[in-house]
Scaffold this active site. Structure first.
Site, PDB file in Angstrom:
ATOM      1  N   LYS A 101      39.144  31.793 -69.475  1.00 48.06           N
ATOM      2  CA  LYS A 101      40.192  32.297 -69.322  1.00 48.06           C
ATOM      3  C   LYS A 101      40.979  31.808 -68.088  1.00 48.06           C
ATOM      4  CE  LYS A 101      39.086  36.581 -68.508  1.00 48.06           C
ATOM      5  NZ  LYS A 101      39.214  36.945 -67.156  1.00 48.06           N
TER       6      LYS A 101
ATOM      7  N   THR B 235      40.913  28.886 -66.728  1.00 44.03           N
ATOM      8  CA  THR B 235      41.434  27.611 -67.324  1.00 44.03           C
ATOM      9  C   THR B 235      42.443  27.771 -67.963  1.00 44.03           C
ATOM     10  OG1 THR B 235      38.926  26.824 -67.091  1.00 44.03           O
ATOM     11  CG2 THR B 235      40.727  25.382 -68.233  1.00 44.03           C
TER      12      THR B 235
ATOM     13  N   ARG C  10      42.991  36.034 -59.352  1.00 45.51           N
ATOM     14  CA  ARG C  10      41.899  36.580 -58.191  1.00 45.51           C
ATOM     15  C   ARG C  10      41.130  35.330 -57.266  1.00 45.51           C
ATOM     16  NH1 ARG C  10      37.901  40.275 -61.201  1.00 45.51           N
ATOM     17  NH2 ARG C  10      38.030  38.544 -62.842  1.00 45.51           N
TER      18      ARG C  10
ATOM     19  N   LYS D 168      28.061  31.374 -61.715  1.00 47.82           N
ATOM     20  CA  LYS D 168      28.843  30.602 -62.442  1.00 47.82           C
ATOM     21  C   LYS D 168      29.016  29.259 -61.426  1.00 47.82           C
ATOM     22  CE  LYS D 168      32.855  33.046 -63.157  1.00 47.82           C
ATOM     23  NZ  LYS D 168      33.799  33.912 -63.096  1.00 47.82           N
TER      24      LYS D 168
ATOM     25  N   ALA E 158      35.875  43.627 -62.353  1.00 47.44           N
ATOM     26  CA  ALA E 158      36.391  44.222 -63.421  1.00 47.44           C
ATOM     27  C   ALA E 158      35.548  45.259 -63.985  1.00 47.44           C
ATOM     28  CB  ALA E 158      36.863  43.126 -64.251  1.00 47.44           C
TER      29      ALA E 158
ATOM     30  N   PHE F  84      37.191  39.814 -67.320  1.00 46.20           N
ATOM     31  CA  PHE F  84      36.084  39.995 -68.453  1.00 46.20           C
ATOM     32  C   PHE F  84      37.052  40.058 -69.790  1.00 46.20           C
ATOM     33  CE2 PHE F  84      33.222  42.058 -65.228  1.00 46.20           C
ATOM     34  CZ  PHE F  84      32.521  40.990 -65.348  1.00 46.20           C
TER      35      PHE F  84
ATOM     36  N   PHE G  71      37.031  23.258 -77.541  1.00 46.80           N
ATOM     37  CA  PHE G  71      35.671  22.556 -76.933  1.00 46.80           C
ATOM     38  C   PHE G  71      35.516  21.442 -77.908  1.00 46.80           C
ATOM     39  CE2 PHE G  71      35.408  26.411 -74.433  1.00 46.80           C
ATOM     40  CZ  PHE G  71      34.116  26.229 -73.514  1.00 46.80           C
TER      41      PHE G  71
ATOM     42  N   TRP H 215      41.847  22.035 -70.753  1.00 46.24           N
ATOM     43  CA  TRP H 215      40.556  21.599 -69.959  1.00 46.24           C
ATOM     44  C   TRP H 215      40.444  19.984 -70.029  1.00 46.24           C
ATOM     45  CZ3 TRP H 215      36.363  18.593 -70.942  1.00 46.24           C
ATOM     46  CH2 TRP H 215      35.349  18.737 -70.058  1.00 46.24           C
TER      47      TRP H 215
END
Length: 558
Positions: A73, A75, A96, A107, A275, A303, A384, A412
């Site tokens: 999200k 990215t 954020r 993460k 969140a 989220f 991906f 990405w």
């Protein structure tokens, strides 16, 4: 094929001095307070001086129900802003700040990824400009003043069995969830059960992100409820005369932080409320600055759309008087296959059957945005390397068959160039007329608000209140808090309150076990399931991979 890590890409990219980014954004030098060469605070006086400038279009980026496979999200948010610049649009990002807990826990970094990142990513992921430390200090000052008041005679008659305020630390530390303090004799305080929250779950973080200015900040801090008295009355920070000192600690933290993307797009990174337990989006101040400075302001919510987007629209938009012109729903082939029943180890293999079974999750999120909230939306397929053409075509066909816009995102690997298709679709959506709708009215009862969220957004049967929650709802309404919006704290992994129910579960109830008011932030938190406000570290925390060499160069932040 080997790929460079996010931190390697970030460290190899030449970035502009922060005053150059200020020029790009249209910020006069007098408003910038540099923290080194590549980051700065922006004085909140800028908003006052730009008050008459028209707002740019606001774009909200959200996602399907998250899975261990990842959605990308942040990215996508960064890449979309860069893509808008590629097609000649003036864009600004508002995100954020990452919490140290998840950075060292699961993460390993949260500043975007690949060639769609905000930088300097090491600083952003670590101490940055000290905002989180200021929030923790203000939180713990209030806790210290409360316990000192009790120790010094308890003139307010605080019931020590009904203290609701916890201390906090910005780290995943399960050992601190439940503690006993004040031990060791009379001079060390009053013995009682206590506990810690992670800093991003502190109500002060939510207050910081929803405050319009210093005056609003101080007023909200004063309304925070820390305990209840022996006469069953709320005890607030204002009663303890703590709000002035707390505001003094937070006055600089209230100023948004300016950084940049890898491609030089101005980016505000400010605030970081959970969140789950809070509303999960960056500060109102940063969002409004982005809207004043950019023709397009791109922001995200935490989220999945049932949590972050719902709270962004029902809480933040109500309070700030803003609304998105378009919404982007991020999805990946891998995550949808996971929702369709595919095992994690098989997600890189072509599997149109599992993908087709998982697509209803995406379609329900899209339906919520367009029908429940009344906003234009586009699905961004975050590509991906292992995705096949058959899988990508299936998502596009199924979405278009239901009238849902779709765009492929390859930010990405390609940065802004890979976001051009999505950027063009977003610009088109922003020209559509729309009216933000809400699933409930502010004047509805607490029970009716919760039922509206469960019925319309989660598509569940009903809300079940524990006996304790029923008492709390009655008390909160009698105290005058019944008109506040609802912030549902539930698992992010399901539309339901059961993390194992993937895809689009049916026939479920949502059990509310506890209701508490965040009077300073201005919402009621409904706790469901096993939601905790202090996470723990996993078996192999990301901290084990993070290191720094003799020259101060950090590695391991993904």
């Amino acid at each position: 094929m080997s790929y460079k890590s996010d931190i390697e890409i970030a460290q190899e990219t030449s970035i502009e001095p922060i005053w150059e980014i200020g020029v790009t954004a249209g910020i006069e030098e007098e408003y910038l307070e540099p923290y080194g060469a590549y980051k700065a605070k922006v004085d909140y006086g800028l908003l006052r001086d730009l008050d008459k400038r028209p707002d740019g279009k606001l774009i909200l980026v959200t996602a399907i129900t998250p899975t261990p496979a990842g959605e990308g999200k942040t990215t996508t948010t960064v890449g979309l802003a860069d893509g808008l610049r590629k097609i000649g649009k003036k864009s600004v990002v508002a995100l954020r700040e990452p919490s140290l807990g998840p950075v060292f826990g699961v993460k390993g970094g949260a500043a975007g990824g690949g060639y769609a990142q905000v930088v300097p990513m090491e600083d952003i992921n670590l101490h940055f400009t000290g905002d989180f430390h200021a929030v923790g200090a203000a939180n713990n000052l209030l806790a210290a003043m409360l316990d000192n008041h009790i120790h010094q005679g308890n003139a307010l008659g605080v019931d020590t069995r009904r203290i609701t305020w916890k201390r906090c630390v910005d780290m995943n530390d399960r050992q601190l969830r439940s503690v006993v303090d004040g031990l060791g004799g009379k001079t060390n305080g009053v013995p009682r059960e206590d506990g810690f929250d992670i800093t991003v779950a502190s109500e002060i973080m939510a207050v910081l992100c929803l405050s319009k200015n210093v005056r609003d900040l101080k007023e909200r801090l004063g309304r925070i409820i820390v305990a209840y008295s022996l006469k069953d009355k709320p005890v607030t920070a204002k009663d303890l005369k703590a709000q002035g000192a707390m505001a003094a600690l937070l006055k600089d933290a209230l100023k948004p932080n300016l950084v940049q993307t890898l491609e030089g797009t101005p980016a505000f990174v400010h605030g970081g409320p959970f969140a789950n337990i809070a509303h999960g989006c960056n500060s109102v101040t940063a969002t409004r600055m982005a809207m004043k400075l950019g023709d397009y302001a791109v922001t995200e919510a935490g989220f999945g759309a049932d949590l972050g987007a719902e709270k962004f629209l029902d809480i933040k938009c109500r309070m700030a008087g803003i609304k998105p012109s378009a919404v982007v729903i991020v999805a990946t082939v891998r995550a949808l296959k996971h929702h369709g029943g595919a095992k994690k180890e098989n997600l890189t293999k072509e599997d149109t059957e599992s993908l087709n079974a998982g697509l209803p999750n995406l379609l329900q999120h899209a339906d919520n945005i367009t029908r429940v909230f009344g906003l234009p939306a586009v699905v961004a397929i975050n590509r991906f390397p292992t995705d096949t053409e058959a899988e990508l075509s299936l998502i596009e066909e199924q979405c278009k068959a239901r009238g849902v816009n779709v765009a492929l995102s390859e930010v990405w690997s390609l940065g802004g160039e890979g976001g051009i298709e999505l950027a063009k679709e977003v610009v088109s959506l922003c020209e559509q007329k729309s009216r933000l709708k809400h699933p409930y009215k502010a004047t509805d009862s607490i029970e009716d608000k919760l039922n509206a969220i469960v019925h319309k957004v989660y598509r569940g049967n009903s809300v079940v209140f524990t006996e304790e929650a029923k008492k709390q709802a009655k008390q909160l309404e009698s105290l005058g808090y019944g008109n506040l919006p609802i912030c549902v704290a539930k698992t992010q992994y399901s539309f339901s309150d059961n993390a194992t129910l993937l895809g689009v579960p049916e026939g479920f109830d949502v059990t509310v076990r506890n209701l508490k008011v965040s009077a300073g932030a201005g919402f009621i938190v409904a706790l469901t399931g096993d939601i905790m406000t202090m996470p723990g570290l996993p078996k192999v925390p990301s901290a084990e991979r993070i290191d720094v060499d003799d020259n101060g160069r950090i590695s391991g932040l993904f």
